[in-house]
Design an enzyme around this catalytic site. Structure first.
Site, PDB file in Angstrom:
ATOM      1  CD  GLU A   1      -5.915  -2.304  -1.413  1.00 17.69           C
ATOM      2  OE1 GLU A   1      -6.183  -2.654  -2.576  1.00 17.69           O
ATOM      3  OE2 GLU A   1      -6.154  -3.017  -0.414  1.00 17.69           O
TER       4      GLU A   1
ATOM      5  CG  ASP B   1      -5.612  -1.331   4.774  1.00 18.66           C
ATOM      6  OD1 ASP B   1      -4.702  -1.232   3.927  1.00 18.66           O
ATOM      7  OD2 ASP B   1      -6.818  -1.359   4.472  1.00 18.66           O
TER       8      ASP B   1
END
Length: 408
Positions: free
Chosen positions: A174, A79
């Site tokens: 994350e 991400d």
């Protein structure tokens, strides 16, 4: 496919995570990217490739030596930050950077300048990948993914470099603190691993903040302001009083290194009710616990002055300093340190003024320090990554695999 080609392909995927959806992965684009990576790993001939329903992608590069070598892992997150758009990223390569201003977007007058970002001058003569001034770049952490994939591809093409079993793992979310929550450490099956998620060349990190989140809700009483004497209780003013009770200089803008802080990240309110949102950070566990106690103490003082339950505190721990889990196995730091030196990188061991998936993984039983991925100015339009930084990170991965096998 080269390292740079991989990176440029990876950043074309919109994988911005979101705290709002309460899903894993938090956005569908992350699973789209994971499926693409899975097909690439299959085409490289890796084994034990799995992609679960939550977007966790694992794969294996088998050992090519009969020696008994520890299984190690390399991890990166798919991400990009919610802080800025990761859609329609249009990167550009500035070759042989000459130290001058880089115009990212002439129309909007967005300029990447060493006057504001002096670290640019460290990379004169190098090739910089920059944004178009409208999005972030995504080197956090697609540079890490590109480095890991390119490293295992290189090892597979060069069997003369002996190594043990290597596991790679790519996870979602994350950037919203959820990356390690559904990471199956037992399934990953490593003695230790490294996240490739640091910044500048040489960064080697095994200390991070202890972290907590605090929410304080202040209750007020609203009456007509013309007739409010001894009746109105303005929750905004009480919240402001609470803010002023915390140490003025123990905030992010006044701290560095190992110094902790209280960080006010949000205020929502009116006369009837006001909510303050804080994050609490400190590397030292005892000071961290003291900060939480101080927050609770100040809430009790507010309630003593304005009445019981005027202020209600919600406090939750987020993650802890991985140092206490890494120190008993410092040989894994020694391996990374030696690998960096072997490829001409000067190690820079420093504390993380933030968190990392590796911190949570370390407390789940997988010691997992953090190594540089090479990008700078993460989470915004001024993000950039020198190609030479990524190349060095890739070499460090390869050398770690080689040295762990030699030392076995």
């Amino acid at each position: 496919m080269t390292l740079v080609e991989r990176f440029l392909k990876y950043v074309s995927f919109d994988t911005q995570s979101s705290e709002e959806t309460r899903l894993t992965p938090s956005t569908p684009g992350q699973m789209v990217f994971a499926k693409y990576l899975k097909s690439e790993l299959e085409s490289l001939g890796l084994e034990e490739i799995t992609l679960d329903e939550y977007g966790y992608l694992f794969a294996t590069l088998p050992a090519n030596t009969e020696k008994e070598v520890p299984t190690i892992g390399f991890i990166a997150h798919m991400d990009t930050s919610p802080d800025m758009s990761g859609k329609d990223i249009t990167p550009r390569i500035v070759e042989n950077y000459n130290g001058s201003d880089i115009v990212l977007n002439a129309e909007d007058r967005v300029i990447l300048s060493p006057a504001q970002f002096p670290e640019l001058l460290t990379h004169k003569g190098e090739d910089l990948i920059v944004t178009n001034g409208k999005t972030l770049l995504g080197a956090d952490d697609k540079a890490g993914i590109a480095e890991i994939v390119s490293a295992v591809a290189y090892l597979k093409e060069h069997p003369e470099i002996k190594h043990g079993k290597i596991r790679i793992g790519f996870n979602p979310d994350e950037e919203i603190g959820e990356g390690a929550h559904k990471f199956d450490v037992e399934k990953f099956g490593c003695e230790w691993a490294y996240t490739m998620d640091g910044g500048e060349v040489g960064e080697l990190e095994y200390e991070n903040f202890n972290a907590a989140a605090a929410k304080i809700v202040f209750k007020g009483r609203n009456v007509h302001p013309g007739y409010a004497k001894h009746k109105m209780i303005n929750s905004i003013r009480i919240a402001n009083q609470f803010i002023s009770m915390l140490p003025r200089h123990e905030t992010p803008e006044h701290t560095e290194g190992y110094e902790g802080f209280y960080h006010l990240v949000g205020i929502q309110g009116d006369v009837e009710q006001t909510t303050l949102s804080y994050i609490i950070r400190d590397h030292d566990r005892s000071r961290f616990e003291s900060r939480k106690r101080e927050m609770a103490h100040l809430v009790r003082k507010i309630n003593a002055e304005f009445g019981e339950d005027t202020a209600v505190l919600e406090l939750r721990d987020q993650y802890y300093n991985m140092r206490e889990k890494i120190e008993p196995v410092m040989h894994i730091i020694d391996a990374a340190f030696a690998a960096m030196e072997a490829v001409g990188v000067k190690p820079n061991v420093k504390p993380i003024r933030g968190g990392t998936d590796g911190a949570q993984l370390s407390f789940k039983g997988l010691p997992c320090p953090n190594i540089f991925a090479g990008g700078l100015n993460f989470h915004g339009r001024f993000e950039f990554v020198p190609i030479q930084n990524m190349e060095k990170a890739m070499k460090v991965i390869i050398k770690i695999a080689e040295l762990v096998a030699k030392e076995a």
